[in-house]
Design a protein around this motif. Sequence first.
Motif, short mmCIF file in Angstrom:
data_model
loop_
_atom_site.label_atom_id
_atom_site.label_comp_id
_atom_site.label_asym_id
_atom_site.label_seq_id
_atom_site.Cartn_x
_atom_site.Cartn_y
_atom_site.Cartn_z
N ASN A 57 -38.79 -45.47 13.99
CA ASN A 57 -38.26 -44.15 14.24
C ASN A 57 -37.17 -43.84 13.21
O ASN A 57 -36.19 -44.54 13.10
CB ASN A 57 -37.68 -44.08 15.65
N GLY A 58 -37.37 -42.81 12.45
CA GLY A 58 -36.38 -42.42 11.45
C GLY A 58 -36.48 -43.21 10.16
O GLY A 58 -35.61 -43.10 9.31
N ARG A 59 -37.53 -44.00 10.02
CA ARG A 59 -37.67 -44.79 8.80
C ARG A 59 -37.99 -43.88 7.62
O ARG A 59 -38.83 -42.99 7.71
CB ARG A 59 -38.78 -45.82 8.97
N THR A 60 -37.33 -44.10 6.51
CA THR A 60 -37.52 -43.29 5.32
C THR A 60 -38.13 -44.16 4.23
O THR A 60 -37.51 -45.14 3.80
CB THR A 60 -36.17 -42.73 4.84
N PHE A 61 -39.33 -43.80 3.80
CA PHE A 61 -39.98 -44.57 2.75
C PHE A 61 -39.49 -44.12 1.38
O PHE A 61 -39.31 -44.93 0.49
CB PHE A 61 -41.50 -44.43 2.85
N ASP A 62 -39.31 -42.81 1.21
CA ASP A 62 -38.85 -42.29 -0.08
C ASP A 62 -37.77 -41.25 0.18
O ASP A 62 -38.06 -40.07 0.41
CB ASP A 62 -40.03 -41.67 -0.84
N PRO A 63 -36.49 -41.65 0.14
CA PRO A 63 -35.42 -40.71 0.47
C PRO A 63 -35.36 -39.51 -0.47
O PRO A 63 -35.05 -38.40 -0.04
CB PRO A 63 -34.15 -41.54 0.37
N MET A 64 -35.63 -39.71 -1.74
CA MET A 64 -35.57 -38.59 -2.69
C MET A 64 -36.65 -37.55 -2.38
O MET A 64 -36.39 -36.35 -2.48
CB MET A 64 -35.71 -39.10 -4.13
N GLU A 66 -37.98 -36.94 0.56
CA GLU A 66 -37.56 -36.23 1.78
C GLU A 66 -36.45 -35.24 1.47
O GLU A 66 -36.41 -34.14 2.03
CB GLU A 66 -37.11 -37.23 2.84
N HIS A 67 -35.54 -35.61 0.58
CA HIS A 67 -34.45 -34.71 0.21
C HIS A 67 -35.02 -33.47 -0.51
O HIS A 67 -34.61 -32.34 -0.22
CB HIS A 67 -33.45 -35.42 -0.70
N LYS A 68 -35.96 -33.67 -1.42
CA LYS A 68 -36.58 -32.54 -2.12
C LYS A 68 -37.29 -31.62 -1.13
O LYS A 68 -37.19 -30.39 -1.23
CB LYS A 68 -37.57 -33.04 -3.17
N HIS A 69 -37.99 -32.23 -0.18
CA HIS A 69 -38.70 -31.44 0.83
C HIS A 69 -37.69 -30.63 1.67
O HIS A 69 -37.91 -29.44 1.94
CB HIS A 69 -39.51 -32.37 1.73
N HIS A 70 -36.58 -31.25 2.05
CA HIS A 70 -35.55 -30.55 2.83
C HIS A 70 -34.94 -29.42 2.01
O HIS A 70 -34.67 -28.34 2.54
CB HIS A 70 -34.48 -31.55 3.27
#
Length: 130
Positions: A57-64, A66-70
């Motif tokens: 739950n809440g695991r992030t495989f590629d933070p960058m 996800e940041h771009k998507h946000h």
Amino acid sequence: SSGINAEWPLRPGELAEIVEQLNEHQESEDKQLECVAPIPPMILNPVDRGRRFYNENGRTFDPMEEHKHHMQIVSHIWTEAERQTFKEKFGQHGKVFHKIASHIPTKTVAQCIQFYYFSKKKKVPTATLR
């Protein structure tokens, strides 16, 4: 009532008899409870020992990514008119976000703060402060 009657002072050996009767009574209660609610073994069997709980739950495989998507989501929420109003009011009020938000009826103070920090690297004017 376990049938134990003792009068004081106790005669020699009477205390030992009382303790023995209490132990027997306790053992019979323990046997009755084992029949009602059996106690499970404290050591797990091999199958249960192999089970693990994996929480992703809440695991992030590629933070960058996800940041771009946000960032894309945040940038699409604001209309061009709202962006322009934000820039104008930021030039007048600076980082007084509650004043900026009061001029953009569809946005909260938190949304203005978030927009500022997400778009800060782009083109938010800072030199026009008065």
